[in-house]
Design a protein around this motif. Structure first.
Motif, mmCIF file in Angstrom:
data_model
loop_
_atom_site.group_PDB
_atom_site.id
_atom_site.type_symbol
_atom_site.label_atom_id
_atom_site.label_comp_id
_atom_site.label_asym_id
_atom_site.label_seq_id
_atom_site.Cartn_x
_atom_site.Cartn_y
_atom_site.Cartn_z
ATOM 1 N N PHE A 36 0.829 -1.203 0.000
ATOM 2 C CA PHE A 36 0.000 0.000 0.000
ATOM 3 C C PHE A 36 0.867 1.258 0.000
ATOM 4 C CE2 PHE A 36 -2.259 3.418 2.160
ATOM 5 C CZ PHE A 36 -3.505 3.401 1.549
ATOM 6 N N LEU A 37 1.879 1.285 0.869
ATOM 7 C CA LEU A 37 2.732 2.464 0.985
ATOM 8 C C LEU A 37 3.593 2.671 -0.251
ATOM 9 C CD1 LEU A 37 3.819 2.196 4.722
ATOM 10 C CD2 LEU A 37 2.177 3.793 3.721
ATOM 11 N N GLU A 38 4.045 1.595 -0.856
ATOM 12 C CA GLU A 38 4.829 1.703 -2.090
ATOM 13 C C GLU A 38 3.988 2.343 -3.196
ATOM 14 O OE1 GLU A 38 7.246 -1.195 -5.250
ATOM 15 O OE2 GLU A 38 6.334 -2.022 -3.434
ATOM 16 N N ARG A 39 2.751 1.906 -3.296
ATOM 17 C CA ARG A 39 1.845 2.475 -4.302
ATOM 18 C C ARG A 39 1.558 3.948 -3.986
ATOM 19 N NH1 ARG A 39 -1.170 -0.104 -7.853
ATOM 20 N NH2 ARG A 39 -0.745 -2.070 -6.775
ATOM 21 N N LEU A 40 1.287 4.233 -2.718
ATOM 22 C CA LEU A 40 1.004 5.610 -2.296
ATOM 23 C C LEU A 40 2.183 6.526 -2.588
ATOM 24 C CD1 LEU A 40 -0.727 7.739 -0.820
ATOM 25 C CD2 LEU A 40 0.246 6.897 1.334
ATOM 26 N N ALA A 41 3.397 6.057 -2.287
ATOM 27 C CA ALA A 41 4.598 6.867 -2.517
ATOM 28 C C ALA A 41 4.745 7.256 -3.978
ATOM 29 C CB ALA A 41 5.834 6.099 -2.047
ATOM 30 N N LEU A 42 4.563 6.307 -4.866
ATOM 31 C CA LEU A 42 4.712 6.560 -6.295
ATOM 32 C C LEU A 42 3.651 7.543 -6.792
ATOM 33 C CD1 LEU A 42 6.228 5.902 -8.881
ATOM 34 C CD2 LEU A 42 4.679 3.964 -9.224
ATOM 35 N N ILE A 43 2.407 7.346 -6.353
ATOM 36 C CA ILE A 43 1.319 8.219 -6.793
ATOM 37 C C ILE A 43 1.518 9.644 -6.278
ATOM 38 C CG2 ILE A 43 -1.167 8.654 -6.561
ATOM 39 C CD1 ILE A 43 -1.540 5.598 -6.483
ATOM 40 N N LEU A 44 1.938 9.776 -5.029
ATOM 41 C CA LEU A 44 2.161 11.110 -4.456
ATOM 42 C C LEU A 44 3.221 11.878 -5.239
ATOM 43 C CD1 LEU A 44 2.186 10.320 -0.617
ATOM 44 C CD2 LEU A 44 0.345 11.385 -1.930
ATOM 45 N N GLU A 45 4.323 11.205 -5.557
ATOM 46 C CA GLU A 45 5.402 11.878 -6.279
ATOM 47 C C GLU A 45 4.977 12.219 -7.701
ATOM 48 O OE1 GLU A 45 8.985 13.744 -6.115
ATOM 49 O OE2 GLU A 45 8.260 12.468 -4.488
ATOM 50 N N GLU A 46 4.298 11.303 -8.370
ATOM 51 C CA GLU A 46 3.882 11.538 -9.761
ATOM 52 C C GLU A 46 2.868 12.667 -9.860
ATOM 53 O OE1 GLU A 46 2.443 7.893 -11.344
ATOM 54 O OE2 GLU A 46 4.444 7.072 -11.723
ATOM 55 N N THR A 47 1.981 12.772 -8.876
ATOM 56 C CA THR A 47 0.926 13.791 -8.918
ATOM 57 C C THR A 47 1.292 15.033 -8.128
ATOM 58 O OG1 THR A 47 -0.206 12.851 -6.984
ATOM 59 C CG2 THR A 47 -0.844 12.009 -9.159
ATOM 60 N N GLN A 48 2.477 15.017 -7.482
ATOM 61 C CA GLN A 48 2.923 16.131 -6.643
ATOM 62 C C GLN A 48 1.874 16.471 -5.585
ATOM 63 O OE1 GLN A 48 6.261 18.042 -6.853
ATOM 64 N NE2 GLN A 48 6.291 15.835 -7.296
ATOM 65 N N THR A 49 1.412 15.424 -4.934
ATOM 66 C CA THR A 49 0.477 15.543 -3.823
ATOM 67 C C THR A 49 1.246 15.330 -2.530
ATOM 68 O OG1 THR A 49 -1.341 14.667 -5.171
ATOM 69 C CG2 THR A 49 -1.619 14.593 -2.778
ATOM 70 N N GLN A 50 1.170 16.282 -1.605
ATOM 71 C CA GLN A 50 1.909 16.158 -0.354
ATOM 72 C C GLN A 50 1.107 15.372 0.669
ATOM 73 O OE1 GLN A 50 2.938 20.576 -0.014
ATOM 74 N NE2 GLN A 50 4.754 19.616 0.875
ATOM 75 N N CYS A 51 1.797 14.507 1.405
ATOM 76 C CA CYS A 51 1.175 13.734 2.478
ATOM 77 C C CYS A 51 1.864 14.102 3.792
ATOM 78 C CB CYS A 51 1.299 12.239 2.214
ATOM 79 S SG CYS A 51 0.525 11.211 3.483
ATOM 80 N N TYR A 52 1.140 14.779 4.669
ATOM 81 C CA TYR A 52 1.708 15.270 5.918
ATOM 82 C C TYR A 52 1.629 14.242 7.044
ATOM 83 C CZ TYR A 52 1.829 19.926 3.875
ATOM 84 O OH TYR A 52 2.102 21.007 3.074
ATOM 85 N N ALA A 53 0.660 13.346 6.965
ATOM 86 C CA ALA A 53 0.494 12.348 8.027
ATOM 87 C C ALA A 53 -0.239 11.138 7.457
ATOM 88 C CB ALA A 53 -0.291 12.940 9.197
ATOM 89 N N TRP A 54 0.056 9.982 8.025
ATOM 90 C CA TRP A 54 -0.629 8.767 7.594
ATOM 91 C C TRP A 54 -0.553 7.724 8.701
ATOM 92 C CZ3 TRP A 54 2.590 4.481 7.393
ATOM 93 C CH2 TRP A 54 3.978 4.759 7.328
ATOM 94 N N ALA A 55 -1.548 6.849 8.714
ATOM 95 C CA ALA A 55 -1.557 5.756 9.683
ATOM 96 C C ALA A 55 -2.348 4.597 9.088
ATOM 97 C CB ALA A 55 -2.190 6.200 10.997
ATOM 98 N N LEU A 56 -1.778 3.406 9.176
ATOM 99 C CA LEU A 56 -2.436 2.198 8.680
ATOM 100 C C LEU A 56 -2.920 1.379 9.868
ATOM 101 C CD1 LEU A 56 0.040 1.075 5.854
ATOM 102 C CD2 LEU A 56 -1.709 2.882 5.826
ATOM 103 N N ILE A 57 -4.241 1.218 9.962
ATOM 104 C CA ILE A 57 -4.879 0.409 10.991
ATOM 105 C C ILE A 57 -5.399 -0.836 10.268
ATOM 106 C CG2 ILE A 57 -6.563 0.463 12.886
ATOM 107 C CD1 ILE A 57 -4.380 2.646 13.001
ATOM 108 N N PRO A 58 -5.489 -2.001 10.920
ATOM 109 C CA PRO A 58 -5.863 -3.212 10.183
ATOM 110 C C PRO A 58 -7.083 -3.087 9.277
ATOM 111 C CG PRO A 58 -5.143 -3.805 12.380
ATOM 112 C CD PRO A 58 -5.138 -2.309 12.326
ATOM 113 N N ASN A 59 -8.127 -2.354 9.701
ATOM 114 C CA ASN A 59 -9.329 -2.297 8.865
ATOM 115 C C ASN A 59 -9.605 -0.919 8.260
ATOM 116 O OD1 ASN A 59 -10.179 -0.889 11.109
ATOM 117 N ND2 ASN A 59 -12.096 -2.014 11.366
ATOM 118 N N HIS A 60 -8.665 0.029 8.386
ATOM 119 C CA HIS A 60 -8.842 1.329 7.742
ATOM 120 C C HIS A 60 -7.517 2.077 7.689
ATOM 121 C CE1 HIS A 60 -9.258 2.540 12.016
ATOM 122 N NE2 HIS A 60 -8.885 3.742 11.617
ATOM 123 N N PHE A 61 -7.523 3.191 6.976
ATOM 124 C CA PHE A 61 -6.331 4.040 6.947
ATOM 125 C C PHE A 61 -6.729 5.503 7.007
ATOM 126 C CE2 PHE A 61 -7.276 3.560 2.358
ATOM 127 C CZ PHE A 61 -7.248 4.882 1.933
#
Length: 383
Positions: A36-61
């Motif tokens: 999930f994080l690998e995919r998110l990282a690539l998409i953020l960089e390609e779209t120049q979308t900044q991510c200030y905080a994130w948390a992965l919980i077993p049934n949500h994010f």
């Protein structure tokens, strides 16, 4: 009925949360989380979308984003659809992974940026995935450990890292560099590490600048800030909803305002009444209908019933027939999202619990998105 606003314009700060269908797990193991994080990282960089905080919980994010030129809807579609396909293949399953669409709340930056970063990063502690703050400092599945430098930042994608001179380096913005390193940086050098940082590194830099003038001080003060938030517990006011929600449900501080100002709100927006109005205005939507005051719940029930070819008595019944369940969901969505009715008011009108109304609002959103004929009928009817 006011038309749906587009609230994902460039530069907007948004708190996004998505759950697994029927609250099931969307992350079964560390391989899922890493994927999930690998995919998110690539998409953020390609779209120049900044991510200030994130948390992965077993049934949500949870993720806190500042949108770039690419609309949030496209960013999230790429992320969630791509991850769901990979997840289903890996675990040999089929069907939907996520519960409806994601929930997005746009946020007023000045009062909420740091508060939301702290709130999101404390999620694993509140969910009892870690025992204490010391354990959270090294926990790999939230952005907190990356800000502290205790873990490698997983939002620096391999593609970016492999082509970047800053790959594997620690934060290197000038005021956080030791004097010895400042001395050897050549501003004319095209491979200056200060210039060749990924967006993920720049974003952490932006966060730490709020806390200190050097790296050690900034990280220490950031951690103290997070520690102070532990006693605050869950923060329902961070779910959006204008003035009352932004005041934590406490209306006392709003009593000096006019009634109209106190009632301003939108479940998609977290901020002051002025911010709510400004956001809606930029999106081409006004809270009040141009033709007069909001309709009564009775009028809304009649309108939605007619759109679904039901009687108002059927809509208010406890029947589990799909058409009736769908109609109730659409009514809840229209009443809460378009006209600002409280969940408890809708619950009383439909003989439901307030928590049930909260759940079916999102279902109503999906129904209106997928059943354009129903949306048109409701829009065209005189309420």
């Amino acid at each position: 009925m006011p038309r749906q606003a587009r609230l994902d314009a460039p530069g907007v700060l948004q708190h996004i949360m998505a759950r697994g269908i029927e609250r099931r797990k969307i992350f079964w193991d560390d391989k899922d989380r890493a994927s999930f994080l690998e995919r998110l990282a690539l998409i953020l960089e390609e779209t120049q979308t900044q991510c200030y905080a994130w948390a992965l919980i077993p049934n949500h994010f949870h993720i806190l984003l500042r949108t770039g030129a690419t609309p949030l809807s496209k960013v999230m579609r790429r992320l969630m659809t791509g991850y769901a396909v990979t997840f289903n293949i890996r675990h040999r399953r089929s069907g939907h992974l996520f519960q409806n669409r994601y929930k997005s709340v746009i946020c007023e930056e000045d009062p909420y940026l740091l508060e939301l970063i702290r709130y999101i990063h404390l999620n694993p502690l509140r969910a009892k995935l870690v025992e204490d703050l010391k354990a959270l400092d090294k926990y790999p599945w939230t952005g907190h450990s990356a800000i502290l430098g205790r873990r490698k930042n997983p939002l620096i994608s391999e593609e970016v890292a492999n082509g970047s001179t800053s790959a594997g380096r620690r934060i290197a913005f000038p005021q956080f560099l030791p004097e010895t390193e400042k001395a050897i940086i050549n501003p004319e050098n095209s491979v200056n590490p200060v210039k060749n940082k990924s967006l993920a590194e720049k974003t952490i830099e932006d966060v730490l600048r709020h806390f200190g003038k050097n790296l050690k001080e900034a990280r220490r003060r950031y951690r103290q800030f997070v520690q102070k938030g532990i006693k605050q517990g869950r923060r329902p006011e961070f779910q959006g909803g204008g003035l009352v929600r932004s005041a934590g449900g406490n209306k006392a501080g709003l009593l000096g305002r006019k009634k109209e100002a106190r009632e301003k709100g939108d479940a998609r927006i977290l901020g002051s009444g002025d911010f709510v109005n400004e956001a809606l205005s930029k999106a081409g939507e006004e809270w009040e209908s141009q033709i007069g005051p909001r309709p009564s719940l009775k009028a809304l029930i009649n309108t939605v019933s007619e759109a679904f070819d039901l009687s108002s008595q059927q809509l208010k019944s406890r029947s589990r027939r799909k058409s009736i369940v769908d109609a109730r969901s659409v009514l809840a969505r229209v009443a809460v999202r378009n006209y600002g009715y409280k969940g408890i008011e809708v619950a009383q009108a439909l003989s439901l619990s307030p928590s049930s109304v909260s759940r079916i609002v999102e279902s109503g959103e999906n129904i209106l998105d997928n059943k354009k004929d129903v949306a048109v009928k409701i829009t065209d009817m005189e309420i």
